[in-house]
Structures are given as structure tokens and as C-alpha cells.
Design a protein around this motif. Structure first.
Motif: not given
Length: 183
Positions: A12-23, A30-36, A146-155
Motif C-alpha cells: 500500500v505504501v509503495r502503491g501510494a508513492v506510485t500514485h503520487a508519481d502518476r499525479t 492520505e489520498e494516495e494511500l486511499l487510492l493504493a 489498520h491503514l484503512l481504519l486509520a484513514l477513517t479516523t482522521g480529519a
């Protein structure tokens, strides 16, 4: 902390980096983490997202994240609140982009040390919350769930987009508990 990450969480973390590179994002957010997370299959988080119908609505999730990126990170709730004050965010974004180019309000395209994209403060917060969530659940690893749960608890924007699509911490915990009992 990263030594506690499962292979899936690391993907997921590597995928988030890939999404950041793409965009072209200046940071991994956190948006890239969600996309990953949405790219994953056969993992606890993927199962929870599937049970909540998110893969079927991936296009609307992606559109909401793109709108937030274009508007400098404003969530739909922020945009609505500003509209109630008479501020048309879409009009402002259009004017800024007409003058400075598409995506002018998006994060800057800087890179960190060694040419790598740094993680935003919000993304670091997601990673830290995932550790606290895992420890709070008495688990010795940090998985993509746990990453998904963490994404649901932020602001942040990802939390707002997930909530707009019916993905709240309570719903994710319910689905994860059902998955555990079914296994």
C-alpha cells in the motif's frame, strides 16, 4: 515502525508513492494511500472495502479526491461550508487555473532527499494512527486493515471522501469482525 508492516501494508505504501508519481503530487498524501488501498485484492482492507461497495464506486471516490486535489485539499464538506458563506470554490479554482494552469492549487511538485517524494504530515499521521490502532487491538503487526481504519479516523480529505461513501470506522470494524468470525 515499518518493520511491523505486513507485506500487504508495505505494498500500500509503495502503491501510494506510485500514485503520487502518476499525479505529479509533491508529496505522498492520505489520498494516495486511499487510492493504493483501492488497488488491493485479497487482503483484509480490500475485503472490507468490497463488503462496503467501494470498488463499485471507485470512479466517484477518485473524482472526489481529484476535486479536492484541484481545490488545494478542500473536502466536499469544506466546499459546502464555503458555499453557505457565498464563496464558490469551483469558480475560484477555475480562475486560478485559467491564470496559472490546471492543478495550480494542487500540492507542489517538490521531491525530498534522494529524489524521493516525502510523505505529507497527514499521511504520516495515518501511518502513526495505524500503529496505535494495531496496538490498541492487541495485534503485533500493521496490516492494510489498520491503514484503512486509520484513514477513517482522521480529519482529512480521504476521511471525508470515505465517509461520503459510507465507509466509517464503525462500519470497517464491523466488516473486519465479520471477516474474522467467518474465517
Amino acid at each position: 515502525m515499518f518493520e511491523k508492516f505486513t507485506a500487504s501494508a508495505r505494498e500500500v505504501v509503495r502503491g501510494a508513492v506510485t500514485h503520487a508519481d502518476r499525479t505529479g503530487s509533491g508529496t505522498v498524501g492520505e489520498e494516495e494511500l486511499l487510492l493504493a488501498l483501492l488497488d488491493r485484492e485479497g487482503t483484509p482492507a480490500a475485503g472490507a472495502l468490497a463488503a462496503l461497495g467501494v470498488p463499485d464506486r471507485r470512479a466517484t471516490v477518485t473524482e472526489a479526491l481529484d476535486r479536492a486535489r484541484r481545490s488545494g485539499g478542500l473536502s466536499p464538506a469544506d466546499t459546502t461550508a464555503l458555499a453557505e458563506l457565498g464563496i464558490d470554490v469551483e469558480e475560484i479554482v477555475s480562475r486560478v487555473e485559467a491564470a496559472h494552469g490546471t492543478g495550480a492549487l494542487a500540492a507542489q511538485r517538490a521531491r525530498g532527499r534522494f529524489g524521493r517524494r516525502p510523505f505529507s504530515r497527514e499521511a504520516k499521521g495515518v501511518l502513526e494512527r495505524s500503529l496505535r490502532i494495531a496496538l490498541g487491538r492487541g495485534e503485533k503487526h500493521i496490516g492494510d486493515e489498520h491503514l484503512l481504519l486509520a484513514l477513517t479516523t482522521g480529519a482529512g480529505v480521504a476521511t471525508a471522501v470515505l465517509a461520503d461513501h459510507g465507509v466509517t470506522r464503525a462500519e470497517v470494524e464491523r466488516v473486519l469482525a465479520e471477516q474474522t468470525h467467518a474465517a
